[in-house]
Structure formats: structure tokens, C-alpha cells
Motif scaffolding. Structure first.
Motif, PDB file in Angstrom:
ATOM      1  N   GLY A 207       0.813  -1.207   0.000  1.00 39.65           N
ATOM      2  CA  GLY A 207       0.000   0.000   0.000  1.00 39.65           C
ATOM      3  C   GLY A 207       0.849   1.259   0.000  1.00 39.65           C
ATOM      4  O   GLY A 207       0.573   2.220  -0.735  1.00 39.65           O
ATOM      5  N   LEU A 208       1.902   1.267   0.823  1.00 35.72           N
ATOM      6  CA  LEU A 208       2.785   2.424   0.861  1.00 35.72           C
ATOM      7  C   LEU A 208       3.513   2.618  -0.458  1.00 35.72           C
ATOM      8  O   LEU A 208       3.649   3.744  -0.958  1.00 35.72           O
ATOM      9  CB  LEU A 208       3.793   2.272   2.001  1.00 35.72           C
ATOM     10  N   ALA A 209       3.981   1.515  -1.029  1.00 34.31           N
ATOM     11  CA  ALA A 209       4.676   1.607  -2.309  1.00 34.31           C
ATOM     12  C   ALA A 209       3.756   2.155  -3.388  1.00 34.31           C
ATOM     13  O   ALA A 209       4.161   2.972  -4.233  1.00 34.31           O
ATOM     14  CB  ALA A 209       5.219   0.239  -2.717  1.00 34.31           C
ATOM     15  N   PHE A 210       2.496   1.719  -3.361  1.00 32.64           N
ATOM     16  CA  PHE A 210       1.525   2.195  -4.351  1.00 32.64           C
ATOM     17  C   PHE A 210       1.241   3.682  -4.155  1.00 32.64           C
ATOM     18  O   PHE A 210       1.216   4.459  -5.111  1.00 32.64           O
ATOM     19  CB  PHE A 210       0.232   1.389  -4.246  1.00 32.64           C
ATOM     20  N   MET A 211       1.025   4.083  -2.884  1.00 30.01           N
ATOM     21  CA  MET A 211       0.685   5.475  -2.597  1.00 30.01           C
ATOM     22  C   MET A 211       1.845   6.412  -2.886  1.00 30.01           C
ATOM     23  O   MET A 211       1.666   7.483  -3.469  1.00 30.01           O
ATOM     24  CB  MET A 211       0.261   5.627  -1.130  1.00 30.01           C
ATOM     25  N   LEU A 212       3.043   6.017  -2.465  1.00 27.79           N
ATOM     26  CA  LEU A 212       4.182   6.918  -2.558  1.00 27.79           C
ATOM     27  C   LEU A 212       4.858   6.862  -3.923  1.00 27.79           C
ATOM     28  O   LEU A 212       5.521   7.812  -4.331  1.00 27.79           O
ATOM     29  CB  LEU A 212       5.198   6.578  -1.466  1.00 27.79           C
ATOM     30  N   GLY A 213       4.676   5.743  -4.609  1.00 24.16           N
ATOM     31  CA  GLY A 213       5.327   5.599  -5.913  1.00 24.16           C
ATOM     32  C   GLY A 213       4.794   6.547  -6.961  1.00 24.16           C
ATOM     33  O   GLY A 213       5.437   6.767  -7.996  1.00 24.16           O
ATOM     34  N   GLY A 214       3.626   7.142  -6.709  1.00 23.12           N
ATOM     35  CA  GLY A 214       3.051   8.070  -7.672  1.00 23.12           C
ATOM     36  C   GLY A 214       3.664   9.452  -7.624  1.00 23.12           C
ATOM     37  O   GLY A 214       3.422  10.272  -8.527  1.00 23.12           O
ATOM     38  N   ALA A 215       4.455   9.748  -6.590  1.00 22.31           N
ATOM     39  CA  ALA A 215       5.100  11.055  -6.495  1.00 22.31           C
ATOM     40  C   ALA A 215       6.314  11.092  -7.414  1.00 22.31           C
ATOM     41  O   ALA A 215       7.176  10.208  -7.360  1.00 22.31           O
ATOM     42  CB  ALA A 215       5.521  11.331  -5.055  1.00 22.31           C
ATOM     43  N   ALA A 216       6.371  12.106  -8.244  1.00 22.81           N
ATOM     44  CA  ALA A 216       7.425  12.168  -9.270  1.00 22.81           C
ATOM     45  C   ALA A 216       8.821  12.242  -8.672  1.00 22.81           C
ATOM     46  O   ALA A 216       9.793  11.778  -9.293  1.00 22.81           O
ATOM     47  CB  ALA A 216       7.173  13.365 -10.181  1.00 22.81           C
ATOM     48  N   ASP A 217       8.946  12.814  -7.467  1.00 22.56           N
ATOM     49  CA  ASP A 217      10.280  13.000  -6.890  1.00 22.56           C
ATOM     50  C   ASP A 217      10.640  11.925  -5.870  1.00 22.56           C
ATOM     51  O   ASP A 217      11.662  12.034  -5.192  1.00 22.56           O
ATOM     52  CB  ASP A 217      10.385  14.379  -6.241  1.00 22.56           C
ATOM     53  N   LEU A 218       9.819  10.867  -5.744  1.00 21.71           N
ATOM     54  CA  LEU A 218      10.123   9.757  -4.839  1.00 21.71           C
ATOM     55  C   LEU A 218      10.383   8.484  -5.628  1.00 21.71           C
ATOM     56  O   LEU A 218       9.677   8.177  -6.587  1.00 21.71           O
ATOM     57  CB  LEU A 218       8.971   9.507  -3.860  1.00 21.71           C
TER      58      LEU A 218
END
Length: 225
Positions: free
Chosen positions: A17-28
Motif C-alpha cells: 500500500g505504501l509503495a503504491f501510494m508513494l510511488g506516484g510522487a514524481a520526486d520519490l
């Protein structure tokens, strides 16, 4: 700049869930995942993350122990503790160990992303004011802090500082920003930043939250709580 992020949690659904949520940020960039604190040293050595999102409760090596060991290493990445509670002595232990703050697992994704960005840029995600509220919540009212060895150690450490630096410590402990400290102590903002940097270096602290913890431990804030 792309922020390299390592996620450590024993629950695979939470990690996903965290990978899915945070992976959408262009700078992460999620550079890796871990399921236990015992994996952290090798993952950090291999993946060189800028920030570690660390769960507290894990079966073999918990996130607190992993944070303590990681932050004792030179050039260690920043650590943001993941937790399902927000007022517990375990969170204080993580902050004392050098974690840059904590976020609840049910925090909105945008706020977790903002927290990661802040710590990557060198700012803690937990204000000294919130830290003091946390310390007050978990404090034992029957405990005699005047005879506390931690208080004596904190006072001894503050004795290493110049008078002006101790004034800055007190202001940081009160939750004041650099601009507010500058106005109160009649100095420029760059001078305040220099004092804060020197305090961190002299006392081997990681961030302003630890300065606030030291001020609390020394009893400097007792008259305000």
C-alpha cells in the motif's frame, strides 16, 4: 532531486500500500522494501536510501532497535517511524535515537509524501511543540524528575554550550521558528541557523526535535508545562 525511499514493515499489505501510494510522487523512488529490522543494515548498504520509513513493531528486530543502530552509523539516512498510535514511550525512544519524526499509518498519502520530502531536506516532521505534548502525555506524574539521572546528564550536556547557545536551545524547546528566535533574541535568522548547527554538532544531535527533548530532559520547560 529524486528522493530514494526504503520501506520497512513486516506486513506485506502495508508495504504494498505504501509503495503504491508513494510511488506516484514524481520526486520519490521506492528503492526497496524490508520485512524486519534485521534487514535494514544490509538494505541500506546496498540501496543507499535517503529516507527509511520504519515500522515500530516487527517480530525479530523491532523498528526502535533498528533505528538506534542505523542512526549511530556515519552518513545514515533519515528515519521516519511508522506507527498505529501517536502517544507512546516507544515513539519517544525513536525520537531520542534520532528519528526525524513519526507518521501514523492511516495518515493521508499526501501528508506522508510531504513528511518524506521534509526529512530529506533536513527538517524534522515533528515540531518541538508536538514533542512536548507527547512527552507530557506519557510522563509519570509520580516520577521525581529533579533526581532523574537523565536530567543530570541533560544539564551536564547543556553546560558544554555558550550562554547564547543555551538561550537558543530554550527557544527551540518552546517550539519557536528561526524567525521567532531571531526576533526574541535580537539576532538575524542566519545567525540563529548557525547557532542551531553548532548546537547539533557540539552535542552530536540529529535535529531540532532532539534539541527540544534535551531542553525538556534538563527541566528547562517545567515552568511552562
Amino acid at each position: 532531486m529524486t528522493i530514494r525511499l526504503l520501506v520497512v514493515d513486516d506486513d506485506p499489505l502495508v508495504r504494498a500500500g505504501l509503495a503504491f501510494m508513494l510511488g506516484g510522487a514524481a520526486d520519490l523512488e521506492i528503492v526497496g522494501e524490508g520485512a524486519d529490522g534485521s534487514e535494514v543494515p544490509s538494505l541500506v548498504d546496498r540501496l543507499a536510501p535517503d529516507v527509511v520509513l520504519m515500522d515500530i513493531r516487527m517480530p525479530t528486530v523491532d523498528g526502535l532497535t533498528a533505528t538506534e543502530e542505523l542512526r549511530s552509523r556515519p552518513g545514515a539516512p533519515e528515519v521516519v517511524v511508522l506507527t498505529t498510535f501517536h502517544a507512546d514511550e516507544q515513539v519517544l525512544r525513536a525520537l531520542r535515537a534520532g528519528a526525524a519524526g513519526f507518521v501514523l499509518k492511516d495518515t493521508p498519502p499526501a501528508e506522508i509524501v510531504a513528511a518524506v520530502r521534509r526529512v530529506a531536506s533536513g527538517d524534522p516532521v515533528l515540531s518541538p511543540v508536538v514533542t512536548r505534548q507527547l512527552m507530557t502525555h506519557v510522563a509519570d506524574p509520580a516520577h521525581d524528575r529533579a533526581s532523574d539521572p537523565r536530567r543530570r546528564r541533560a544539564l551536564a550536556r547543556l553546560g558544554e554550550l555558550a550562554e547564547r547557545e543555551r538561550e537558543v536551545v530554550l527557544a527551540v524547546g518552546r517550539g519557536r521558528s528561526n524567525a521567532e528566535i531571531a526576533a526574541t533574541l535580537y539576532m538575524s535568522v542566519p545567525t540563529v541557523k548557525t547557532h542551531v548547527s553548532r548546537i547539533l554538532a557540539k552535542l552530536s544531535l540529529n535535529n531540532r526535535v532532539q534539541i527540544a527533548l534535551l531542553a525538556h530532559d534538563a527541566g528547562l520547560l517545567d515552568e511552562e508545562t
